[in-house]
Design an enzyme around this catalytic site. Structure first.
Site, PDB file in Angstrom:
ATOM      1  N   GLY A 113       4.573   7.494   3.086  1.00 60.55           N
ATOM      2  CA  GLY A 113       5.497   6.480   2.593  1.00 60.55           C
ATOM      3  C   GLY A 113       4.779   5.291   1.995  1.00 60.55           C
ATOM      4  O   GLY A 113       3.584   5.331   1.718  1.00 60.55           O
ATOM      5  N   THR A 114       5.529   4.216   1.800  1.00 58.04           N
ATOM      6  CA  THR A 114       5.034   3.008   1.145  1.00 58.04           C
ATOM      7  C   THR A 114       5.260   1.802   2.055  1.00 58.04           C
ATOM      8  O   THR A 114       6.307   1.678   2.678  1.00 58.04           O
ATOM      9  CB  THR A 114       5.772   2.780  -0.186  1.00 58.04           C
ATOM     10  OG1 THR A 114       5.655   3.948  -0.991  1.00 58.04           O
ATOM     11  CG2 THR A 114       5.186   1.594  -0.939  1.00 58.04           C
ATOM     12  N   GLY A 164       0.827  -1.207   0.000  1.00 59.07           N
ATOM     13  CA  GLY A 164       0.000   0.000   0.000  1.00 59.07           C
ATOM     14  C   GLY A 164       0.857   1.252   0.000  1.00 59.07           C
ATOM     15  O   GLY A 164       2.027   1.212   0.389  1.00 59.07           O
ATOM     16  N   ARG A 165       0.274   2.346  -0.444  1.00 57.66           N
ATOM     17  CA  ARG A 165       0.976   3.625  -0.475  1.00 57.66           C
ATOM     18  C   ARG A 165       0.234   4.628   0.387  1.00 57.66           C
ATOM     19  O   ARG A 165      -0.997   4.643   0.415  1.00 57.66           O
ATOM     20  CB  ARG A 165       1.081   4.174  -1.902  1.00 57.66           C
ATOM     21  CG  ARG A 165       1.835   3.276  -2.872  1.00 57.66           C
ATOM     22  CD  ARG A 165       1.908   3.933  -4.256  1.00 57.66           C
ATOM     23  NE  ARG A 165       2.478   3.023  -5.242  1.00 57.66           N
ATOM     24  CZ  ARG A 165       3.778   2.903  -5.473  1.00 57.66           C
ATOM     25  NH1 ARG A 165       4.640   3.630  -4.770  1.00 57.66           N
ATOM     26  NH2 ARG A 165       4.232   2.069  -6.386  1.00 57.66           N
ATOM     27  N   ASP A 178      -2.697   9.191  15.767  1.00 58.71           N
ATOM     28  CA  ASP A 178      -3.362   9.030  14.475  1.00 58.71           C
ATOM     29  C   ASP A 178      -4.217   7.751  14.469  1.00 58.71           C
ATOM     30  O   ASP A 178      -4.135   6.941  13.550  1.00 58.71           O
ATOM     31  CB  ASP A 178      -2.338   8.994  13.340  1.00 58.71           C
ATOM     32  CG  ASP A 178      -2.956   9.309  11.976  1.00 58.71           C
ATOM     33  OD1 ASP A 178      -4.049   9.924  11.949  1.00 58.71           O
ATOM     34  OD2 ASP A 178      -2.361   8.944  10.954  1.00 58.71           O
TER      35      ASP A 178
END
Length: 410
Positions: free
Chosen positions: A21-22, A16-17, A130
């Site tokens: 970041g990735t 996933g992106r 988050d």
């Protein structure tokens, strides 16, 4: 496509992106891992790299069954990566997209798991900052819990804090995802453990309702609602569970429960929620009424669009599932103080027409016609009654015996 991450890890496949970041499926000395590789422009920020190294001990020491553990932090040239346990499953956002809302028992079981994860983190002095469905992973290989819920694990610890460096986000900026931001962050106060409780309560509300309590529309409007609006009750929610939600969505951080208390209180609710179906409510409207003036009654349902998030890094590509952060100006006191009444979001009962739609106008017209007809009938009845009363009096005002039609003596 593979690439080396430091000297010990190999990244094999992109999972996933995100705007930060990735995430890669990787391989390490001890087997498969998940590798979060931060963007190159972030990795080139020497201040951020320094903070990354400072957080190493805290992140590596965070161990709990409901936490996706960080195994290693890699700083190698332009590579800045977190190496984490690989969870075989999906994230909570994907499940929510598929089901829209969850049965209360499963939703509460998942949130209780996340509360336990936060309790361990807060005890270690780590604030997540988050908490949202994208950062909750469901272990599909774990044992099923209440309501058929898979074990939930919280991931991405430390990412928001690493990115929130003084040079990148001054005191006039906000880091976080708008739908889940606690009021004190919007007002510019430092994030404490209570911000995670607020965000987790928002997640629970979303799992039950299918939408967040203060989301919808422009991110600035979302931030203002967190400060000025009171959460609107959900039809059909058990009273004790609702009171828990209200307490954890309190504007004052000190009024919220601690993570350990929240987890325990939620688990106490589980027996009473067994077998309860998902709530039957519709998402409140946030667009101006004028936007629906020409909407035909037979129009197809609008595609549900996620709201309240913009990329953290200017020019960043969207996530494969959802943008994860926002960096925007903190609203001033005058902005936060105004407009509360205009931004209230009241859930509609299931099947109720959208305000301003053709169906809503037709319903309103029928209601007016019905009320008008009822008023005419009422006036007619009053007129007949008045005529009868008048006809029953003789000219000198003496009452009449309607049975014999002769005047009665006083």
């Amino acid at each position: 496509m593979t690439r080396k991450i430091g000297s010990r890890y190999t990244a094999n496949q992109i999972l996933g992106r995100g705007s930060a970041g990735t995430v890669w499926l990787g391989e390490g000395p001890e087997g498969p891992v998940a590798i979060k590789l931060l963007r190159e422009d972030l990795a080139s920020d020497q201040e951020l790299v320094g903070r990354f190294v400072q957080e190493r001990t805290a992140l590596l020491g965070l161990e709990h069954r409901n936490v996706v553990s960080v195994r290693d932090l890699v700083v190698d040239g332009n590579d800045l990566a977190l190496v984490m346990d690989l969870v075989r499953g999906t994230d909570l956002r994907t499940r929510l997209d598929r089901e829209r809302r969850m049965a209360p028992e499963a939703a509460v079981a998942i949130v209780a798991d996340v509360a336990d994860a936060l309790a361990a983190a807060h005890a270690a002095g780590v604030v997540h900052r988050d908490v949202k469905p994208e950062n909750v992973l469901l272990d599909m290989q774990g044992p099923l819990g209440p309501g058929g819920a898979h074990p939930a694990l919280l991931t991405d610890f430390g990412v928001a804090k690493l990115i929130d460096s003084p040079r990148r986000t001054r005191a006039t900026k906000i880091i976080g995802t708008p739908d889940y931001l606690a009021p004190e962050i919007v007002e510019g106060l430092p994030p404490r453990a209570a911000v995670d409780i607020y965000a987790l309560a928002t997640v629970l509300y979303e799992l039950l309702a299918g939408f967040t309590p203060f989301g919808g529309g422009h991110p600035g409007a979302v931030l203002r609602r967190h400060v000025t609006e009171t959460v609107v009750p959900l039809p059909g929610i058990p009273e004790e569970l609702w009171q828990l939600l209200v307490q954890c969505l309190a504007k004052a951080p000190a009024s919220r429960l601690r993570a350990s208390e929240l987890g325990a209180r939620l688990r106490e609710q589980l027996p009473s929620l067994a077998g309860m179906p998902p709530l039957d409510v519709d998402e409140p409207d946030t667009e101006p009424q004028e936007a629906y003036e020409e909407e035909p009654e037979t129009a197809a349902p609008r595609e549900r669009v996620r709201r309240g998030a913009v990329p953290l890094v200017p020019g960043a590509k969207p996530d494969s599932n959802r943008d994860t952060h926002t960096s925007m100006r903190v609203p001033g006191p005058d902005e936060l103080a105004g407009g509360a009444r205009g931004t209230a979001r009241v859930p509609r009962a299931a099947g109720a027409p959208r305000p301003g739609s053709a169906r809503h106008r037709a319903t309103t017209r029928r209601r007016r016609i019905t009320l008008g007809a009822a008023a005419v009938v009422l006036l007619a009845a009053v007129g007949v009654g008045t005529w009868a009363a008048t006809a029953g009096d003789d000219s000198d005002g003496a009452p009449t015996d309607t049975k014999n039609s002769t005047p009665m003596s006083p």
